[in-house]
Design an enzyme around this catalytic site. Structure first.
Site, PDB file in Angstrom:
ATOM      1  N   ASP A  82     186.299 102.913 163.741  1.00  0.00           N
ATOM      2  CA  ASP A  82     185.361 103.466 162.824  1.00  0.00           C
ATOM      3  C   ASP A  82     185.966 103.894 161.750  1.00  0.00           C
ATOM      4  O   ASP A  82     186.726 105.387 161.808  1.00  0.00           O
ATOM      5  CB  ASP A  82     184.417 104.462 163.547  1.00  0.00           C
ATOM      6  CG  ASP A  82     183.312 104.952 162.485  1.00  0.00           C
ATOM      7  OD1 ASP A  82     183.162 104.276 161.228  1.00  0.00           O
ATOM      8  OD2 ASP A  82     182.113 105.562 162.699  1.00  0.00           O
ATOM      9  N   LYS A 109     185.179 105.257 159.014  1.00  0.00           N
ATOM     10  CA  LYS A 109     184.427 106.446 158.730  1.00  0.00           C
ATOM     11  C   LYS A 109     184.591 107.530 159.218  1.00  0.00           C
ATOM     12  O   LYS A 109     184.130 108.682 159.044  1.00  0.00           O
ATOM     13  CB  LYS A 109     182.873 105.900 158.128  1.00  0.00           C
ATOM     14  CG  LYS A 109     182.663 105.032 157.019  1.00  0.00           C
ATOM     15  CD  LYS A 109     181.336 104.809 156.670  1.00  0.00           C
ATOM     16  CE  LYS A 109     181.014 103.428 155.733  1.00  0.00           C
ATOM     17  NZ  LYS A 109     179.652 103.219 155.356  1.00  0.00           N
ATOM     18  N   GLY A 143     178.023  88.584 146.022  1.00  0.00           N
ATOM     19  CA  GLY A 143     177.853  87.066 145.907  1.00  0.00           C
ATOM     20  C   GLY A 143     178.237  86.582 147.218  1.00  0.00           C
ATOM     21  O   GLY A 143     178.768  87.073 148.224  1.00  0.00           O
ATOM     22  N   HIS A 144     178.105  84.975 146.909  1.00  0.00           N
ATOM     23  CA  HIS A 144     178.781  84.236 148.154  1.00  0.00           C
ATOM     24  C   HIS A 144     179.176  82.911 147.638  1.00  0.00           C
ATOM     25  O   HIS A 144     178.988  82.658 146.528  1.00  0.00           O
ATOM     26  CB  HIS A 144     177.241  83.922 149.157  1.00  0.00           C
ATOM     27  CG  HIS A 144     177.065  85.037 150.144  1.00  0.00           C
ATOM     28  ND1 HIS A 144     177.801  85.315 151.088  1.00  0.00           N
ATOM     29  CD2 HIS A 144     175.771  85.735 150.216  1.00  0.00           C
ATOM     30  CE1 HIS A 144     177.426  86.300 151.980  1.00  0.00           C
ATOM     31  NE2 HIS A 144     176.210  86.786 151.185  1.00  0.00           N
ATOM     32  N   ASP A 188     184.419  79.363 150.118  1.00  0.00           N
ATOM     33  CA  ASP A 188     185.110  80.299 151.203  1.00  0.00           C
ATOM     34  C   ASP A 188     186.445  79.910 151.699  1.00  0.00           C
ATOM     35  O   ASP A 188     187.411  80.901 151.691  1.00  0.00           O
ATOM     36  CB  ASP A 188     184.209  80.826 152.303  1.00  0.00           C
ATOM     37  CG  ASP A 188     182.994  81.495 151.906  1.00  0.00           C
ATOM     38  OD1 ASP A 188     182.979  82.156 150.822  1.00  0.00           O
ATOM     39  OD2 ASP A 188     181.985  81.622 152.899  1.00  0.00           O
ATOM     40  N   TYR A 248     186.841  93.651 151.492  1.00  0.00           N
ATOM     41  CA  TYR A 248     185.946  94.608 150.894  1.00  0.00           C
ATOM     42  C   TYR A 248     185.665  94.563 149.332  1.00  0.00           C
ATOM     43  O   TYR A 248     186.401  93.696 148.834  1.00  0.00           O
ATOM     44  CB  TYR A 248     186.351  95.947 151.030  1.00  0.00           C
ATOM     45  CG  TYR A 248     186.479  96.366 152.505  1.00  0.00           C
ATOM     46  CD1 TYR A 248     185.643  96.034 153.439  1.00  0.00           C
ATOM     47  CD2 TYR A 248     187.827  97.183 152.791  1.00  0.00           C
ATOM     48  CE1 TYR A 248     185.705  96.400 154.930  1.00  0.00           C
ATOM     49  CE2 TYR A 248     187.770  97.515 154.122  1.00  0.00           C
ATOM     50  CZ  TYR A 248     186.956  97.233 155.280  1.00  0.00           C
ATOM     51  OH  TYR A 248     186.935  97.552 156.626  1.00  0.00           O
TER      52      TYR A 248
END
Length: 383
Positions: free
Chosen positions: A70, A72, A135-136, A166, A94
């Site tokens: 994790d 975070k 976006g994609h 992609d 990211y």
């Protein structure tokens, strides 16, 4: 059934890769590195990345190992940096600035490992007006002009799944970039950041066509050109059973053989270069293909140089005699999937394991990478 892949043979054997879990082009790029023999450790997050697929069937995670961290949590970034210190490549997908806020950005990583190649996979890139927007694939390829090239002129542009953006414009360019940077790092001792943006890669794929546009050899509209379905001897045709044949008889000798085997079209030989007759040619070819089933036409063109092939489905493709003979597809862990590509004479590759299960390999990675702190929260790790 085997567990997640362990380091294996291949031209990248000995290369260590940290993959910060995500979806889309990042995992595919990391899979390609793993297929080529790299030891790819995927850092999965609790709860998963949000892809609606059972991890047991996500073949983009084959040949990898997984640890669960994790980022975070108080110790999460430190454990990633422990891995980074021993890695050659890191891959993350990211939005710009997120890795920095988590404490695993390029600055943090290069402070621990100056030789690291830091691969960043995004749609819009690390800078520019759209860099921070979501976006994609479909939006990225839309802006580059490539989506607008695909499909019939009287219909909306055809969506090429997520293969063009992609994976072709994204993953493959990231892999080329990190391997080039790895070569540089090994020669100089200095790592660097690789900014792989889908918009950049997809635009780059159309380099030849941009040249043709500049030369006046390509019209900037759909289905009006040699390679976009506008040419009647480079396209697809429906058969009597509602299936399709693909025709690519571009060169004169292939075109002549195509007409001969098609039958009842010998009078159209001169229509190849006469754009005013392309409509007539298309109608005649379409009518001929509608007279037989796909498999009947496949038999007609079998063994010829007419450059004609049946359009197969995903389930049909692995059973085609040529692909079966080459082993283009393989069955592993109950999943039929494409085998690693390309092929190497001295360092062969293979599917070595089923898709990595989140967190299943913590013990092995902690041992092999000498990061015992990974075990702090994984006393019951199943690996």
């Amino acid at each position: 059934m085997t567990t997640a892949g362990t380091p294996g043979h291949g031209p990248l054997s000995g290369v260590r890769v940290v993959e910060l879990a995500g979806i889309g082009p990042g995992p595919f790029a990391a899979m390609l590195l793993a297929d080529l023999g790299a030891d790819v450790v995927r850092v999965d997050r609790p709860g998963g990345p949000g892809l609606a697929i059972d991890p047991a069937y996500d073949v983009t995670n084959r040949n990898k190992r997984s640890v669960l961290l994790d980022l975070k949590s108080p110790d999460g970034p430190a454990r990633v940096l422990d891995l980074v210190e021993r890695a050659d490549i890191l891959v993350e997908g990211y939005r710009p600035g997120v890795a920095e806020r988590l404490g695993v950005g390029p600055g943090d990583c290069h402070a621990r490992n100056p030789r690291l190649v830091y691969g960043r996979m995004t749609g819009w890139g690390q800078e520019g007006p759209l860099a921070h927007r979501a976006g994609h694939d479909i939006a990225y390829i839309a802006l580059t002009g490539t989506l607008g090239m695909i499909g019939r002129p009287d219909e909306p542009p055809a969506v090429p799944a997520n293969l063009l953006g992609d994976y072709a414009g994204g993953s493959l360019y990231l892999v080329v970039g990190v391997l080039a940077a790895l070569h540089h790092a090994r020669a100089t001792g200095t790592g660097q950041v690789v900014d792989a943006a889908i918009v950049d890669g997809t635009a780059h794929l159309a380099a030849m066509i941009h040249g043709m546009v500049a030369a006046g050899g390509w019209q900037d509209r759909r289905a009006a050109n040699l390679l976009d379905g506008g040419c009647p001897y480079y396209g697809t045709y429906e058969t009597a059973d509602g299936r399709y044949m693909a025709v690519g008889a571009l060169e004169p000798q292939f075109y002549a053989e195509f007409l001969e085997l098609l039958g009842d079209a010998s009078d159209l030989a001169d229509a190849r270069k006469d754009w005013t007759r392309w409509g007539e040619l298309r109608e005649r070819v379409a009518a001929r293909f509608k007279s037989r089933t796909r498999d009947e036409w496949a038999a007609v063109f079998e063994g010829s140089d007419a450059c004609v092939a049946p359009v197969l489905s995903l389930r049909e493709a692995p059973h085609h005699p040529h692909l079966a003979a080459r082993g283009t597809f393989t069955d592993h862990g109950g999943i039929t999937q494409p085998a690693p590509a390309p092929r190497f004479s001295a360092t062969p590759t293979a599917v070595r394991g089923t898709p990595a299960q989140p967190g299943a390999d913590t013990t092995g990675v902690a041992r092999d990478w000498d990061v015992p702190a990974l075990l702090d929260d994984h006393d019951k790790d199943p690996a």
